[in-house]
Design an enzyme around this catalytic site. Structure first.
Site, mmCIF file in Angstrom:
data_model
loop_
_atom_site.group_PDB
_atom_site.id
_atom_site.type_symbol
_atom_site.label_atom_id
_atom_site.label_comp_id
_atom_site.label_asym_id
_atom_site.label_seq_id
_atom_site.Cartn_x
_atom_site.Cartn_y
_atom_site.Cartn_z
ATOM 1 C CG HIS A 107 3.909 -0.454 -4.943
ATOM 2 N ND1 HIS A 107 2.679 -0.578 -5.730
ATOM 3 C CD2 HIS A 107 4.090 0.121 -3.958
ATOM 4 C CE1 HIS A 107 1.930 0.154 -4.745
ATOM 5 N NE2 HIS A 107 2.838 0.694 -3.455
ATOM 6 C CD GLU A 149 3.970 4.423 1.741
ATOM 7 O OE1 GLU A 149 4.281 5.209 1.980
ATOM 8 O OE2 GLU A 149 3.814 4.890 0.369
#
Length: 191
Positions: free
Chosen positions: A9, A76
């Site tokens: 990202h 994550e």
């Protein structure tokens, strides 16, 4: 051959704290980075884009393609009680954890083996579905490191030797199930 673009990202609005499962948004710089990534990937015949459900990855993925598939197991690591703490504070309050980051179970969170198992399970399912296609996976530094370490047979204690800058591109191919890392950490951060 299956081509998999592993994309971290863009830059988030907060970088000064430990965030894994915290839902941190993209910054304006992060949006600009992802626009450059999208432009770079235009010539690719990407058939599907998969993403973590966390907003920094989801927004990044939607800059690349309007239709994306959310895969919860691409999120994550859950750092548990460390989420939201500054790294300096973690070093003082949890010195053993800080020194052995890749080899511990975070209090109230996950361990690297836990995360690796869920990420590789999701990756295997995606690759079985998209064999011989070009796809993109937009997620996090930890997810990319796990997949690159798997491909290169790097042990857990060396995983942070793999740089993963914000908006980094990595290209992994699978031929007959055998991985090959074609490129890693192609960087779209402003100089």
């Amino acid at each position: 051959m299956t081509r998999i673009w592993l994309i971290r990202h863009g830059e988030p609005v907060r970088k000064d704290i430990c965030y894994g499962s915290l839902d941190i948004a993209l910054s304006d710089v992060g949006r600009q980075q992802m626009a450059r990534v999208a432009e770079y990937l235009k010539p690719e015949a990407i058939t599907a884009v998969y993403t973590s459900p966390l907003s920094r990855a989801l927004e990044s993925a939607r800059i690349i393609a309007p239709e994306v598939t959310v895969v919860p197991d691409l999120r994550e690591m859950d750092f548990g009680e460390l989420e939201g703490l500054a790294y300096d504070e973690i070093a003082v309050r949890y010195p053993d954890i800080y020194r052995n980051w890749s080899q511990v179970r975070f209090p109230g969170g996950e361990s690297l083996p836990d995360m690796r198992d869920r990420v590789l399970r999701a990756f295997d399912a995606i690759c079985r579905d998209r064999e011989d296609q070009t796809i993109a996976i937009v997620s996090h530094g930890g997810v990319n490191r796990i997949l690159l370490a798997w491909a290169l047979q790097i042990p857990d204690h060396c995983i942070f030797r793999l740089a993963q800058d914000y908006a980094a591109l990595n290209l992994l191919t699978l031929t007959g199930g055998l991985p090959c890392v074609r490129s890693t950490n192609v960087n779209f951060s402003p100089l």
